[in-house]
Design a protein around this motif. Structure first.
Motif, short mmCIF file in Angstrom:
data_model
loop_
_atom_site.label_atom_id
_atom_site.label_comp_id
_atom_site.label_asym_id
_atom_site.label_seq_id
_atom_site.Cartn_x
_atom_site.Cartn_y
_atom_site.Cartn_z
N ASP A 196 8.36 3.93 -18.68
CA ASP A 196 9.58 4.76 -18.58
C ASP A 196 9.49 5.73 -17.41
O ASP A 196 10.49 6.31 -17.01
CB ASP A 196 9.86 5.52 -19.88
N SER A 197 8.27 5.88 -16.85
CA SER A 197 8.12 6.81 -15.72
C SER A 197 8.10 6.09 -14.38
O SER A 197 8.50 6.67 -13.37
CB SER A 197 6.81 7.59 -15.84
N ILE A 198 7.59 4.87 -14.34
CA ILE A 198 7.48 4.16 -13.06
C ILE A 198 8.89 3.99 -12.48
O ILE A 198 9.76 3.39 -13.13
CB ILE A 198 6.77 2.80 -13.23
N ALA A 199 9.11 4.53 -11.29
CA ALA A 199 10.43 4.52 -10.63
C ALA A 199 11.51 5.09 -11.56
O ALA A 199 12.69 4.73 -11.46
CB ALA A 199 10.80 3.12 -10.15
N SER A 200 11.12 5.93 -12.50
CA SER A 200 12.01 6.54 -13.49
C SER A 200 12.61 5.52 -14.45
O SER A 200 13.70 5.73 -15.00
CB SER A 200 13.14 7.35 -12.83
N GLY A 201 11.89 4.40 -14.65
CA GLY A 201 12.25 3.44 -15.71
C GLY A 201 13.71 3.04 -15.77
O GLY A 201 14.36 3.19 -16.81
N PRO A 202 14.27 2.43 -14.70
CA PRO A 202 15.70 2.10 -14.72
C PRO A 202 16.09 1.14 -15.84
O PRO A 202 17.24 1.15 -16.31
CB PRO A 202 15.93 1.43 -13.36
N ALA A 203 15.14 0.32 -16.29
CA ALA A 203 15.49 -0.68 -17.31
C ALA A 203 14.65 -0.50 -18.57
O ALA A 203 14.53 -1.40 -19.38
CB ALA A 203 15.31 -2.09 -16.74
#
Ligand SMILES: O=C(O)[C@H](O)CO
Length: 417
Positions: A196-203
């Protein structure tokens, strides 16, 4: 007299480690395992986006109906057939981040619902992939991003805030493409691989809560104008049903490669952590103290020794100098190991860029501090002013390798012989 050339060995370990986490093979391996059927729209975001997209295009070929790459400036390596390639601002988003994201969303919204989204995610995605909630200006986003980057908040805290200002972060991109299915391949640059944190978790469903966000605002004394303040109270999706995620590379993989290369060069090894996340200069001092323990007492492991750490430190910027967390860690370690023979400490961003500089990090030894002093400057003052780039440059201790095309946090290494 040791048979080891510590600087040469450290550089070799760093080079082989970075090679092992280049995105190309990781994407190809995962796609071969998944053996996907159907038609795909490829969206690649992040510092490694171009290479990930290129690898996907070589495997999926005409299963790809169209693709968009959104990467950092100077990270594109040219055209990819059937792809639109965009470069945008990082670490602070810019107009091009918004334009490229709009273009990708526009293309996706026209797709048939049976088309699947192959989503290639790498670090840097938060700054590059962005659509703002109504009423928020780019200038406001840029200001809060700068404040967040400078206040010492960790990436999970930073992204908890960013998710609430965005229409694509924190699971909202998955909502946007619904009912289309997303297959996400993720090159992780977040400690413990929090999806949920990596690249702000878009998906990915957001694991942070509004209450936590308010605590972050208080903890770092963040000043937020309207409408940002109001949006922080809006909850994010907690369930996402149309996305599958696969982590294809991380700092853990990197540290394991570093360890096996060090072993092959004849070192006793230990991976101390893959979740290093404290203040950069404290990490430097701490690592230097372990190096001294080995040098003097041959413990916790015997010489020749390689101590390996992975993670991402933080810098609470107080000065006006130039540097990055890896350079700051290296300079702080250099101060502690001044005058010692047979110790080398290196800290490097696997993406090849450290802070707003052209260096990836630093590599220091017992002579580094002496060289800075000979140039007429005080290394402690330079460190206090967050001026690690200047200090390491004077001593010829900057590591400059250029953008690597990957991004799985930082590798920190101490060799002691
Ligand atoms: O883009 C981001 O949010 C960071 O690089 C973490 O993935």
């Amino acid at each position: 007299m040791s048979k080891h050339n510590l600087v040469k060995d450290a550089l070799q370990i760093i080079q082989k480690t970075i090679e092992s986490v280049l995105p190309d093979n990781a994407v190809k391996d995962q796609l071969s395992k998944l053996n996907l059927d159907g038609k795909f729209f490829v969206l690649a975001i992040g510092k490694a986006a171009w290479r990930m997209a290129k690898a996907a295009s070589e495997i999926l070929k005409d299963k790809i109906i169209k693709g968009v790459v959104i990467t950092k400036y100077n990270h594109s390596l040219g055209e990819i057939e059937n792809f639109e390639i965009y470069e945008a601002g990082h670490p602070v988003p810019d107009e091009n981040s918004l334009k490229a994201t709009d273009r990708a969303l526009q293309l996706i919204s026209k797709l048939d619902e049976t088309v699947q989204i192959l989503f290639l995610i790498s670090g840097g995605g938060s700054s590059l992939f962005e659509k703002l909630k109504e009423g928020i200006t780019l200038a406001q986003l840029q200001q809060i991003t700068k404040d967040l980057l400078a206040c010492g908040a960790n990436i999970t805290e930073i992204n908890a805030i960013r998710k609430r200002l965005s229409l694509v972060k924190g699971g909202k991109f998955a909502e946007f493409v619904y009912p289309r299915k997303i297959i996400a391949l993720v090159l992780s640059d977040v400690l413990q691989d929090r999806l949920d944190s990596i690249a702000s978790g878009p998906a990915y469903p957001d694991l942070t809560t509004t209450q936590e966000v308010l605590q972050i605002v208080e903890r770092y004394n963040l000043r937020l104008d309207e409408p940002l303040k109001r949006y922080l109270l809006e909850e994010t999706p907690k369930v996402v049903t149309n996305a599958e995620h696969y982590i294809i590379g991380s700092v853990k993989t990197a540290c394991e490669t570093a360890e096996s290369v060090a072993k092959s060069l004849g070192y006793n090894t230990v991976i101390l952590t893959t979740t290093l996340n404290c203040e950069a200069k404290e990490a430097g001092r701490f690592l230097a103290s372990i190096a001294k323990e080995i040098l003097i007492f041959d413990r916790p492991i015997r010489k020749p020794a390689a101590i390996i750490l992975g993670g991402e430190t933080v810098v609470h910027v107080k000065g006006t100098g130039k540097g990055g967390r890896n350079q700051e860690l290296a300079l702080s370690a250099a101060i502690e190991i001044a005058g010692l023979k047979s110790v080398v400490i290196a800290s490097v961003g696997t993406d090849g860029t450290d802070g707003p500089t052209d260096a990836a990090g630093g590599i220091v030894d017992g002579q580094t501090v002496l060289k800075i002093k000979e140039a007429g400057l005080d290394p402690i003052k330079l460190l206090d002013n967050n001026d690690s780039y200047r200090a390491l440059d004077l001593a010829n201790c900057l590591l400059k390798i250029g953008p690597t095309g990957t991004n799985v946090n930082d590798l920190v290494l101490a060799l002691i012989a």
